[in-house]
Scaffold this motif. Structure first.
Motif, PDB file in Angstrom:
ATOM      1  N   SER A  77       0.807  -1.213   0.000  1.00  0.00           N
ATOM      2  CA  SER A  77       0.000   0.000   0.000  1.00  0.00           C
ATOM      3  C   SER A  77       0.843   1.267   0.000  1.00  0.00           C
ATOM      4  O   SER A  77       0.345   2.323  -0.381  1.00  0.00           O
ATOM      5  CB  SER A  77      -0.965   0.013   1.188  1.00  0.00           C
ATOM      6  N   SER A  78       2.103   1.211   0.418  1.00  0.00           N
ATOM      7  CA  SER A  78       2.954   2.390   0.305  1.00  0.00           C
ATOM      8  C   SER A  78       4.426   1.998   0.361  1.00  0.00           C
ATOM      9  O   SER A  78       4.789   0.983   0.952  1.00  0.00           O
ATOM     10  CB  SER A  78       2.649   3.420   1.392  1.00  0.00           C
ATOM     11  N   VAL A  79       5.239   2.805  -0.305  1.00  0.00           N
ATOM     12  CA  VAL A  79       6.695   2.627  -0.310  1.00  0.00           C
ATOM     13  C   VAL A  79       7.302   4.018  -0.153  1.00  0.00           C
ATOM     14  O   VAL A  79       6.898   4.946  -0.856  1.00  0.00           O
ATOM     15  CB  VAL A  79       7.193   1.993  -1.630  1.00  0.00           C
ATOM     16  N   ALA A  80       8.244   4.152   0.755  1.00  0.00           N
ATOM     17  CA  ALA A  80       8.900   5.445   0.969  1.00  0.00           C
ATOM     18  C   ALA A  80      10.362   5.205   1.314  1.00  0.00           C
ATOM     19  O   ALA A  80      10.720   4.161   1.847  1.00  0.00           O
ATOM     20  CB  ALA A  80       8.226   6.213   2.099  1.00  0.00           C
ATOM     21  N   PHE A  81      11.203   6.172   0.984  1.00  0.00           N
ATOM     22  CA  PHE A  81      12.588   6.089   1.446  1.00  0.00           C
ATOM     23  C   PHE A  81      12.576   6.115   2.970  1.00  0.00           C
ATOM     24  O   PHE A  81      11.799   6.852   3.585  1.00  0.00           O
ATOM     25  CB  PHE A  81      13.411   7.274   0.931  1.00  0.00           C
ATOM     26  N   VAL A  82      13.438   5.331   3.579  1.00  0.00           N
ATOM     27  CA  VAL A  82      13.522   5.330   5.042  1.00  0.00           C
ATOM     28  C   VAL A  82      13.842   6.725   5.547  1.00  0.00           C
ATOM     29  O   VAL A  82      13.317   7.155   6.560  1.00  0.00           O
ATOM     30  CB  VAL A  82      14.575   4.302   5.523  1.00  0.00           C
ATOM     31  N   ARG A  83      14.646   7.446   4.806  1.00  0.00           N
ATOM     32  CA  ARG A  83      15.016   8.807   5.238  1.00  0.00           C
ATOM     33  C   ARG A  83      13.954   9.836   4.872  1.00  0.00           C
ATOM     34  O   ARG A  83      14.152  11.022   5.070  1.00  0.00           O
ATOM     35  CB  ARG A  83      16.367   9.183   4.666  1.00  0.00           C
ATOM     36  N   GLY A  84      12.827   9.379   4.289  1.00  0.00           N
ATOM     37  CA  GLY A  84      11.667  10.225   4.130  1.00  0.00           C
ATOM     38  C   GLY A  84      11.694  11.234   3.012  1.00  0.00           C
ATOM     39  O   GLY A  84      11.015  12.251   3.102  1.00  0.00           O
ATOM     40  N   GLU A  85      12.431  10.966   1.925  1.00  0.00           N
ATOM     41  CA  GLU A  85      12.491  11.950   0.854  1.00  0.00           C
ATOM     42  C   GLU A  85      11.272  11.897  -0.063  1.00  0.00           C
ATOM     43  O   GLU A  85      10.672  12.901  -0.346  1.00  0.00           O
ATOM     44  CB  GLU A  85      13.771  11.755   0.037  1.00  0.00           C
ATOM     45  N   HIS A  86      10.930  10.742  -0.580  1.00  0.00           N
ATOM     46  CA  HIS A  86       9.825  10.591  -1.522  1.00  0.00           C
ATOM     47  C   HIS A  86       8.993   9.385  -1.132  1.00  0.00           C
ATOM     48  O   HIS A  86       9.461   8.473  -0.485  1.00  0.00           O
ATOM     49  CB  HIS A  86      10.329  10.368  -2.951  1.00  0.00           C
ATOM     50  N   THR A  87       7.757   9.395  -1.598  1.00  0.00           N
ATOM     51  CA  THR A  87       6.853   8.276  -1.382  1.00  0.00           C
ATOM     52  C   THR A  87       6.219   7.910  -2.707  1.00  0.00           C
ATOM     53  O   THR A  87       5.899   8.771  -3.508  1.00  0.00           O
ATOM     54  CB  THR A  87       5.739   8.675  -0.387  1.00  0.00           C
ATOM     55  N   SER A  88       6.054   6.622  -2.937  1.00  0.00           N
ATOM     56  CA  SER A  88       5.276   6.188  -4.094  1.00  0.00           C
ATOM     57  C   SER A  88       4.113   5.370  -3.573  1.00  0.00           C
ATOM     58  O   SER A  88       4.210   4.696  -2.562  1.00  0.00           O
ATOM     59  CB  SER A  88       6.111   5.353  -5.053  1.00  0.00           C
ATOM     60  N   THR A  89       3.006   5.464  -4.241  1.00  0.00           N
ATOM     61  CA  THR A  89       1.834   4.681  -3.896  1.00  0.00           C
ATOM     62  C   THR A  89       1.504   3.801  -5.085  1.00  0.00           C
ATOM     63  O   THR A  89       1.011   4.301  -6.095  1.00  0.00           O
ATOM     64  CB  THR A  89       0.638   5.580  -3.550  1.00  0.00           C
ATOM     65  N   PRO A  90       1.822   2.517  -4.992  1.00  0.00           N
ATOM     66  CA  PRO A  90       1.558   1.624  -6.116  1.00  0.00           C
ATOM     67  C   PRO A  90       0.072   1.561  -6.430  1.00  0.00           C
ATOM     68  O   PRO A  90      -0.766   1.710  -5.550  1.00  0.00           O
ATOM     69  CB  PRO A  90       2.047   0.264  -5.613  1.00  0.00           C
ATOM     70  N   ARG A  91      -0.216   1.365  -7.706  1.00  0.00           N
ATOM     71  CA  ARG A  91      -1.617   1.185  -8.090  1.00  0.00           C
ATOM     72  C   ARG A  91      -2.140  -0.084  -7.465  1.00  0.00           C
ATOM     73  O   ARG A  91      -1.471  -1.100  -7.445  1.00  0.00           O
ATOM     74  CB  ARG A  91      -1.733   1.080  -9.604  1.00  0.00           C
ATOM     75  N   ARG A  92      -3.332   0.003  -6.939  1.00  0.00           N
ATOM     76  CA  ARG A  92      -3.960  -1.185  -6.356  1.00  0.00           C
ATOM     77  C   ARG A  92      -4.562  -2.012  -7.473  1.00  0.00           C
ATOM     78  O   ARG A  92      -4.976  -1.491  -8.492  1.00  0.00           O
ATOM     79  CB  ARG A  92      -5.041  -0.786  -5.359  1.00  0.00           C
ATOM     80  N   LYS A  93      -4.615  -3.314  -7.239  1.00  0.00           N
ATOM     81  CA  LYS A  93      -5.257  -4.200  -8.208  1.00  0.00           C
ATOM     82  C   LYS A  93      -6.730  -3.851  -8.302  1.00  0.00           C
ATOM     83  O   LYS A  93      -7.351  -3.435  -7.321  1.00  0.00           O
ATOM     84  CB  LYS A  93      -5.145  -5.662  -7.753  1.00  0.00           C
ATOM     85  N   ALA A  94      -7.289  -4.011  -9.493  1.00  0.00           N
ATOM     86  CA  ALA A  94      -8.710  -3.769  -9.666  1.00  0.00           C
ATOM     87  C   ALA A  94      -9.473  -4.748  -8.784  1.00  0.00           C
ATOM     88  O   ALA A  94      -9.102  -5.908  -8.637  1.00  0.00           O
ATOM     89  CB  ALA A  94      -9.105  -3.956 -11.118  1.00  0.00           C
ATOM     90  N   GLU A  95     -10.521  -4.239  -8.176  1.00  0.00           N
ATOM     91  CA  GLU A  95     -11.300  -5.114  -7.300  1.00  0.00           C
ATOM     92  C   GLU A  95     -11.895  -6.256  -8.100  1.00  0.00           C
ATOM     93  O   GLU A  95     -12.305  -6.090  -9.235  1.00  0.00           O
ATOM     94  CB  GLU A  95     -12.404  -4.315  -6.614  1.00  0.00           C
ATOM     95  N   GLY A  96     -11.941  -7.419  -7.485  1.00  0.00           N
ATOM     96  CA  GLY A  96     -12.506  -8.596  -8.131  1.00  0.00           C
ATOM     97  C   GLY A  96     -11.479  -9.408  -8.882  1.00  0.00           C
ATOM     98  O   GLY A  96     -11.744 -10.543  -9.238  1.00  0.00           O
ATOM     99  N   LYS A  97     -10.289  -8.856  -9.095  1.00  0.00           N
ATOM    100  CA  LYS A  97      -9.219  -9.634  -9.732  1.00  0.00           C
ATOM    101  C   LYS A  97      -8.238 -10.063  -8.670  1.00  0.00           C
ATOM    102  O   LYS A  97      -8.088  -9.424  -7.653  1.00  0.00           O
ATOM    103  CB  LYS A  97      -8.489  -8.793 -10.780  1.00  0.00           C
ATOM    104  N   SER A  98      -7.541 -11.152  -8.937  1.00  0.00           N
ATOM    105  CA  SER A  98      -6.550 -11.613  -7.974  1.00  0.00           C
ATOM    106  C   SER A  98      -5.195 -11.766  -8.611  1.00  0.00           C
ATOM    107  O   SER A  98      -5.019 -11.556  -9.749  1.00  0.00           O
ATOM    108  CB  SER A  98      -6.972 -12.934  -7.347  1.00  0.00           C
TER     109      SER A  98
END
Ligand SMILES: [Zn+2]
Length: 98
Positions: A77-98
Motif C-alpha cells: 500500500s505504500s513505499v517510501a525512502f527510510v530517510r523520508g524523501e519521496h513516497t510512491s503509492t503503487p496502483r492497487r489491483k482492480a477489485e474482483g481480480k486476484s
C-alpha cells in the motif's frame, strides 16, 4: 511481487533484500538495558494484515525503503525512502481480480 521504488519505479521483488521489521525502536547505543536490546534483536511482530517492513533495493539504486505490505495478500500500500524523501503509492489491483 512488484515493489515500486520511489526512485526506480516498479521492480520485481528479486531486486530487493528484506532488511527486517520496520516497527522496531533501536535502544540508545550507550544503553546497557539488556532487556531492551534483547527485544530489539529477537522480538518480532507477526501480524495478519498490514505490516511495516524495511527493504533495500539492493539490485537497483540501493536505497533503503519503508514498505507497508499486507502479509495475507502481499499487496503493497505504500513505499517510501527510510530517510523520508519521496513516497510512491503503487496502483492497487482492480477489485474482483486476484
Ligand atoms: Zn530503486
Amino acid at each position: 511481487m512488484l515493489i515500486t521504488c520511489p526512485y526506480c519505479g516498479p521492480r520485481d521483488v528479486i531486486e530487493f533484500t528484506y532488511q527486517g521489521d520496520g516497527n522496531r525502536e533501536r535502544p540508545d547505543p550507550a544503553s546497557q538495558n539488556f532487556e531492551a536490546w534483547n527485544a530489539y534483536v529477537y522480538d518480532r511482530l507477526n501480524p495478519a494484515g498490514d505490516h511495516n517492513e524495511i527493504w533495500q533495493h539492493s539490485g537497483g539504486c540501493r536505497a533503503h525503503l519503508r514498505v507497508v505490505r499486507n502479509t495475507l495478500t502481499h499487496e503493497i500500500s505504500s513505499v517510501a525512502f527510510v530517510r523520508g524523501e519521496h513516497t510512491s503509492t503503487p496502483r492497487r489491483k482492480a477489485e474482483g481480480k486476484s
